[in-house]
Scaffold this active site. Structure first.
Site, PDB file in Angstrom:
ATOM      1  N   CYS A   2      11.631  -4.117   4.486  1.00  0.00           N
ATOM      2  CA  CYS A   2      12.818  -4.432   5.289  1.00  0.00           C
ATOM      3  C   CYS A   2      12.631  -5.700   6.116  1.00  0.00           C
ATOM      4  O   CYS A   2      11.527  -6.030   6.529  1.00  0.00           O
ATOM      5  CB  CYS A   2      13.123  -3.302   6.254  1.00  0.00           C
ATOM      6  SG  CYS A   2      13.312  -1.719   5.463  1.00  0.00           S
ATOM      7  N   ARG A  27      10.463 -10.555   0.614  1.00  0.00           N
ATOM      8  CA  ARG A  27       9.729  -9.356   1.014  1.00  0.00           C
ATOM      9  C   ARG A  27       9.995  -8.183   0.067  1.00  0.00           C
ATOM     10  O   ARG A  27       9.258  -7.207   0.089  1.00  0.00           O
ATOM     11  CB  ARG A  27      10.128  -8.957   2.445  1.00  0.00           C
ATOM     12  CG  ARG A  27       9.761 -10.009   3.465  1.00  0.00           C
ATOM     13  CD  ARG A  27      10.527  -9.819   4.744  1.00  0.00           C
ATOM     14  NE  ARG A  27      10.049  -8.698   5.507  1.00  0.00           N
ATOM     15  CZ  ARG A  27       9.368  -8.798   6.641  1.00  0.00           C
ATOM     16  NH1 ARG A  27       9.081  -9.968   7.131  1.00  0.00           N
ATOM     17  NH2 ARG A  27       8.976  -7.739   7.293  1.00  0.00           N
ATOM     18  N   TRP A  74      14.452  -1.906   2.331  1.00  0.00           N
ATOM     19  CA  TRP A  74      13.597  -1.366   1.264  1.00  0.00           C
ATOM     20  C   TRP A  74      13.555   0.137   1.530  1.00  0.00           C
ATOM     21  O   TRP A  74      12.998   0.575   2.549  1.00  0.00           O
ATOM     22  CB  TRP A  74      12.213  -1.999   1.358  1.00  0.00           C
ATOM     23  CG  TRP A  74      11.293  -1.647   0.241  1.00  0.00           C
ATOM     24  CD1 TRP A  74      11.256  -2.209  -1.002  1.00  0.00           C
ATOM     25  CD2 TRP A  74      10.248  -0.664   0.260  1.00  0.00           C
ATOM     26  NE1 TRP A  74      10.256  -1.643  -1.752  1.00  0.00           N
ATOM     27  CE2 TRP A  74       9.616  -0.684  -1.000  1.00  0.00           C
ATOM     28  CE3 TRP A  74       9.777   0.237   1.224  1.00  0.00           C
ATOM     29  CZ2 TRP A  74       8.556   0.146  -1.334  1.00  0.00           C
ATOM     30  CZ3 TRP A  74       8.714   1.066   0.899  1.00  0.00           C
ATOM     31  CH2 TRP A  74       8.122   1.014  -0.380  1.00  0.00           C
ATOM     32  N   ASN A  98      13.350  -1.643  10.968  1.00  0.00           N
ATOM     33  CA  ASN A  98      12.232  -1.655  10.004  1.00  0.00           C
ATOM     34  C   ASN A  98      11.260  -0.570  10.458  1.00  0.00           C
ATOM     35  O   ASN A  98      10.968  -0.475  11.643  1.00  0.00           O
ATOM     36  CB  ASN A  98      11.457  -2.982  10.046  1.00  0.00           C
ATOM     37  CG  ASN A  98      12.265  -4.132   9.539  1.00  0.00           C
ATOM     38  OD1 ASN A  98      13.381  -3.952   9.074  1.00  0.00           O
ATOM     39  ND2 ASN A  98      11.707  -5.317   9.631  1.00  0.00           N
ATOM     40  N   GLY A  99      10.730   0.192   9.511  1.00  0.00           N
ATOM     41  CA  GLY A  99       9.749   1.213   9.886  1.00  0.00           C
ATOM     42  C   GLY A  99      10.240   2.604   9.525  1.00  0.00           C
ATOM     43  O   GLY A  99      11.198   2.755   8.753  1.00  0.00           O
ATOM     44  N   GLU A 478      -8.090  -6.380 -10.308  1.00  0.00           N
ATOM     45  CA  GLU A 478      -7.008  -7.277  -9.896  1.00  0.00           C
ATOM     46  C   GLU A 478      -6.134  -7.678 -11.101  1.00  0.00           C
ATOM     47  O   GLU A 478      -4.907  -7.720 -10.995  1.00  0.00           O
ATOM     48  CB  GLU A 478      -7.616  -8.512  -9.206  1.00  0.00           C
ATOM     49  CG  GLU A 478      -6.626  -9.586  -8.794  1.00  0.00           C
ATOM     50  CD  GLU A 478      -5.573  -9.136  -7.795  1.00  0.00           C
ATOM     51  OE1 GLU A 478      -5.666  -8.015  -7.273  1.00  0.00           O
ATOM     52  OE2 GLU A 478      -4.625  -9.902  -7.564  1.00  0.00           O
ATOM     53  N   LYS A 482      -2.112  -6.920 -11.436  1.00  0.00           N
ATOM     54  CA  LYS A 482      -1.112  -7.972 -11.684  1.00  0.00           C
ATOM     55  C   LYS A 482      -0.210  -7.589 -12.865  1.00  0.00           C
ATOM     56  O   LYS A 482       0.997  -7.735 -12.795  1.00  0.00           O
ATOM     57  CB  LYS A 482      -1.768  -9.323 -11.992  1.00  0.00           C
ATOM     58  CG  LYS A 482      -2.448 -10.015 -10.843  1.00  0.00           C
ATOM     59  CD  LYS A 482      -1.517 -10.735  -9.882  1.00  0.00           C
ATOM     60  CE  LYS A 482      -1.185  -9.893  -8.695  1.00  0.00           C
ATOM     61  NZ  LYS A 482      -2.090  -9.868  -7.599  1.00  0.00           N
ATOM     62  N   GLU A 485       2.173  -4.659 -11.783  1.00  0.00           N
ATOM     63  CA  GLU A 485       3.256  -4.947 -10.847  1.00  0.00           C
ATOM     64  C   GLU A 485       4.284  -5.927 -11.403  1.00  0.00           C
ATOM     65  O   GLU A 485       5.439  -5.887 -11.009  1.00  0.00           O
ATOM     66  CB  GLU A 485       2.744  -5.384  -9.468  1.00  0.00           C
ATOM     67  CG  GLU A 485       2.015  -6.678  -9.400  1.00  0.00           C
ATOM     68  CD  GLU A 485       1.542  -7.027  -7.977  1.00  0.00           C
ATOM     69  OE1 GLU A 485       2.182  -6.616  -7.008  1.00  0.00           O
ATOM     70  OE2 GLU A 485       0.519  -7.724  -7.856  1.00  0.00           O
ATOM     71  N   HIS A 501     -17.879   7.477 -20.217  1.00  0.00           N
ATOM     72  CA  HIS A 501     -17.849   8.709 -19.412  1.00  0.00           C
ATOM     73  C   HIS A 501     -16.434   9.281 -19.326  1.00  0.00           C
ATOM     74  O   HIS A 501     -16.154  10.103 -18.454  1.00  0.00           O
ATOM     75  CB  HIS A 501     -18.424   8.425 -18.016  1.00  0.00           C
ATOM     76  CG  HIS A 501     -19.838   7.940 -18.086  1.00  0.00           C
ATOM     77  ND1 HIS A 501     -20.881   8.777 -18.410  1.00  0.00           N
ATOM     78  CD2 HIS A 501     -20.369   6.705 -17.932  1.00  0.00           C
ATOM     79  CE1 HIS A 501     -22.007   8.066 -18.437  1.00  0.00           C
ATOM     80  NE2 HIS A 501     -21.720   6.809 -18.157  1.00  0.00           N
ATOM     81  N   LYS A 601       6.739  -7.700  -0.334  1.00  0.00           N
ATOM     82  CA  LYS A 601       5.666  -8.659  -0.066  1.00  0.00           C
ATOM     83  C   LYS A 601       4.832  -8.216   1.118  1.00  0.00           C
ATOM     84  O   LYS A 601       3.618  -8.334   1.126  1.00  0.00           O
ATOM     85  CB  LYS A 601       6.286 -10.037   0.214  1.00  0.00           C
ATOM     86  CG  LYS A 601       5.272 -11.141   0.471  1.00  0.00           C
ATOM     87  CD  LYS A 601       4.486 -11.447  -0.778  1.00  0.00           C
ATOM     88  CE  LYS A 601       3.412 -12.486  -0.569  1.00  0.00           C
ATOM     89  NZ  LYS A 601       2.396 -12.443  -1.643  1.00  0.00           N
TER      90      LYS A 601
HETATM   91  C1  AGP Z   1      -0.566  -7.910  -4.581  1.00  0.00           C
HETATM   92  O1  AGP Z   1      -0.105  -8.590  -5.651  1.00  0.00           O
HETATM   93  C2  AGP Z   1       0.301  -7.060  -3.858  1.00  0.00           C
HETATM   94  N1  AGP Z   1       1.630  -7.147  -4.101  1.00  0.00           N
HETATM   95  C3  AGP Z   1      -0.255  -6.144  -2.801  1.00  0.00           C
HETATM   96  O2  AGP Z   1      -1.226  -5.355  -3.389  1.00  0.00           O
HETATM   97  C4  AGP Z   1      -0.808  -6.797  -1.521  1.00  0.00           C
HETATM   98  O3  AGP Z   1      -1.990  -7.467  -1.814  1.00  0.00           O
HETATM   99  C5  AGP Z   1      -1.035  -5.691  -0.473  1.00  0.00           C
HETATM  100  O4  AGP Z   1       0.189  -5.105  -0.176  1.00  0.00           O
HETATM  101  C6  AGP Z   1      -1.688  -6.212   0.790  1.00  0.00           C
HETATM  102  O5  AGP Z   1      -0.915  -7.183   1.403  1.00  0.00           O
HETATM  103  P1  AGP Z   1      -1.507  -8.090   2.528  1.00  0.00           P
HETATM  104  O6  AGP Z   1      -2.553  -8.951   1.907  1.00  0.00           O
HETATM  105  O7  AGP Z   1      -0.346  -8.890   3.039  1.00  0.00           O
HETATM  106  O8  AGP Z   1      -2.099  -7.199   3.578  1.00  0.00           O
END
Ligand code: AGP
Length: 606
Positions: A2, A27, A74, A98-99, A478, A482, A485, A501, A601
């Site tokens: 949000c 965001r 959001w 927000n929250g 990582e 990627k 997401e 395993h 974001k």
């Molecule tokens: C990564 O591509 C993300 N969308 C997500 O995992 C992000 O790294 C995570 O939410 C942490 O965000 P920050 O680095 O702003 O704390």
């Protein structure tokens, strides 16, 4: 997640609110809305979906007024819909939030008994009705204070009032909130970025504070209603960084910016003449730190995992890595000799902030590695190491990941030399090789066309795996994140040695598996593990580095070679093709690359 905007001015505010909401789009959100005050009435226009739709709705239903609030939502409580979109209003009050209000059900029952009628499924609407209720018998300030005292959970709020045509109230607990100052107008924003096109003069609310914003005056108060003085900061960073330029997507631009962001970061922290580190004001002495805890979420957590390998290899410190949402509720053994490092691009991630807050309350040594230097995490840490990447707008973190790894590596070398864990020659050598990193990343970006031609194999699949050992394991995690997401493909990052395993059972004919096997100390072992998946039908994309030695393996589907570098620096290079792989897979599917579904974001709720 949000985003909030509020403007009080001597001119019409709707166009500027829309403009600021667009800044907050990065965001991630699912609905949007605006409320203004005009001729003694609160009017709102809301929609499910993007700000473009909101703007269309506004062309049919003009919102006039010199004071207003806007929001991108959001969804947490209640589905994404027009009714659940913010602002939420009664006849007297309109609120953006927000929250999460954790006791909203109890408060709702209390308010229903008092005769209040609810329209939405949101937790936010209780705030509207609480203030409306308290305004019956209290003045504005008391009503706000009383309302805030009843709320459990986290919030940043923007509130306008039917009977107060000249002011906006902002309040913060947990979620960040900024106030901006302009000519004959003042602003409220969930971050300074939202206000950037209007002002670079900003103040931040601390936890528990609230403010009353008029067009020519702003007052701040603590949780007891006592007035507090605020510093006005002047922010730097040019507007141009926020444009895509000739790129189709911010993500593509941000991947390609990495040689520059690495160079900038290296210039900030390293001295080329002495081959040493320029961190002069590090607040702790060598005998004050015997262990380190690295904390983050998502990609930032992966950079912490990466750093653990370096810290263990180069220093004698005990190293622990933790996911912030786990750390904050665990029964931790706090230790005065531990350095707690919080890694976050945005510096606003709720869980990471809460973990930092916990450490601060225990009077621990706290240090943050952030991109946004004005963020809550940066402001609350005892020591800050910025990653100097410039704004990262794409929801999927790319240049910030490399920046986080780089700063953690530099911190590792700093602690190693400070504690005499590394000899001077070795230290200078490692620093010298860092000066070539930007160029190596630049050359590795040339793997792009090869990756682009391969990505169709990662598009319509049941799933895929990313395997690596040692330094390559966090990068495998990582790479999988990627792809998940952006391309919405199930992808799992796994330590290559663990396959037999259990997960080996997943491998079937034609399944794409990315194997990260640069020629480091783990290389031979990883190649053996690669054989095991090839033997079971996997279609292996091998990512390694350029080398004259042949790879002794048959039936590799495809191979991508990054530049040659020291073992310490190879993780930076093998990340690049994985970023491109996710990008091109999502592009092929026509997905919204900069704003993937369901994601935000800056994750400002826990
Ligand atoms: C990564 O591509 C993300 N969308 C997500 O995992 C992000 O790294 C995570 O939410 C942490 O965000 P920050 O680095 O702003 O704390």
């Amino acid at each position: 997640m949000c985003g909030i905007v509020g403007i009080t001015s001597n001119k019409q505010v709707t166009p500027s609110i829309i403009n600021s909401l667009r800044k907050l789009e990065y965001r991630g959100y699912d609905s949007a809305g605006i409320a203004t005050l005009s001729k003694g009435f609160i009017n709102e226009v809301k929609c499910e979906g993007r700000v473009d739709i909101l703007e269309k709705n506004l062309s049919k239903n003009k919102l006039l007024g010199n004071i207003g609030i806007g929001h991108v939502r959001w969804a947490t409580h209640g589905i994404p819909s027009t009714i659940n979109a913010h602002p939420h209003s009664s006849e007297k009050v309109s609120v953006v939030h927000n929250g999460i209000i954790e006791n909203s059900t109890i408060l709702k029952n209390f308010l229903i008994k008092k005769g209040h009628k609810f329209k939405s499924q949101t937790d936010t609407e209780v705030i509207v009705h609480l203030i409306t209720e308290y305004l019956k018998t209290n003045d504005l300030k008391k009503s706000v204070l009383k309302t805030l005292s009843k709320l459990n959970g986290s919030f940043a709020l923007g509130i306008i009032f039917k009977d107060q045509p000249d002011l906006i109230v902002g309040a913060r607990r947990g979620s960040p909130l900024a106030v901006g100052y302009g000519p004959n107008e003042n602003y409220l924003g969930s971050d300074s970025y939202a206000l950037k096109s209007m002002t670079n003069k900003i103040s931040y609310l601390n936890d528990g504070e609230f403010c009353i914003i008029k067009k020519d005056d702003v007052e701040f108060f603590d949780a007891d209603g006592n007035k507090v003085n605020k510093k006005i900061l002047t922010l730097s960073s040019s507007e141009q960084n926020y444009n895509k330029g000739d790129y189709k997507h911010f993500m593509a631009k941000e991947i390609d910016e990495q040689p520059t962001t690495i160079k900038n970061c290296i210039n900030e922290y390293l001295d080329k003449i002495s081959n040493s580190i320029n961190i002069f004001n590090f607040p702790w002495k060598k005998n004050e730190i015997s262990s380190i805890v690295l904390i983050g979420c998502g990609t930032a957590y992966h950079s912490c995992l990466m750093a653990k390998y370096w810290f263990e290899q180069i220093t004698t410190l005990n190293v622990t890595v933790d996911i912030a949402s786990e750390f904050r509720y665990r029964k931790n053994r706090f230790n005065n000799e531990t350095l707690y490092v919080f890694v976050s691009q945005s510096g606003e991630t709720a869980d990471t902030f809460a973990a930092l807050d916990l450490c601060n309350k225990k009077k621990m040594k706290t240090c943050s590695v952030v991109n946004v230097v004005e963020s809550s995490i940066a402001r609350e840490s005892k020591f800050v190491l910025p990653i100097h990447c410039g704004p990262e707008i794409g929801v999927a973190s790319t240049k910030a990941f490399l920046g986080q790894m780089l700063v953690l590596y530099i911190l590792c070398l700093k602690l190693a030399i400070m504690r005499n864990d590394i000899n001077k020659n070795e230290y200078h050598k490692k620093i010298k090789s860092l000066f070539s990193l930007s160029k190596l990343v630049n050359q590795t970006l040339e793997t792009e066309s090869k990756i682009e031609s391969l990505c169709s194999s990662f598009v319509n699949i049941k799933g895929s795996m990313f395997l690596g050992r040692g330094y390559s394991f966090p990068i495998a995690l990582e790479g999988a994140l990627k792809l998940k997401e952006l391309a919405y493909v199930h992808a799992e990052g796994y330590p290559a040695g663990e396959m037999k395993h259990g997960p080996l059972a997943l491998i079937e004919e034609g399944m794409p598996v990315v194997v990260l096997a640069p020629r480091d100390e783990y290389y031979k072992k990883t190649i053996s593990n690669m054989q095991e998946v090839i033997a079971r039908g996997a279609k292996v994309l091998l990512i390694t580095n350029k080398n004259k030695d042949e790879i002794h393996s048959e039936n590799i589907w495809e191979k991508v070679e990054v530049e040659n570098a020291t073992d310490d620096l190879l993780p930076f290079l093998i990340t690049i093709p994985l970023q491109k792989l996710a990008y091109y897979s999502a592009l092929k599917k026509g997905y919204d690359i900069d704003k993937p579904r369901n994601l935000a974001k800056s994750v400002t709720v826990e």
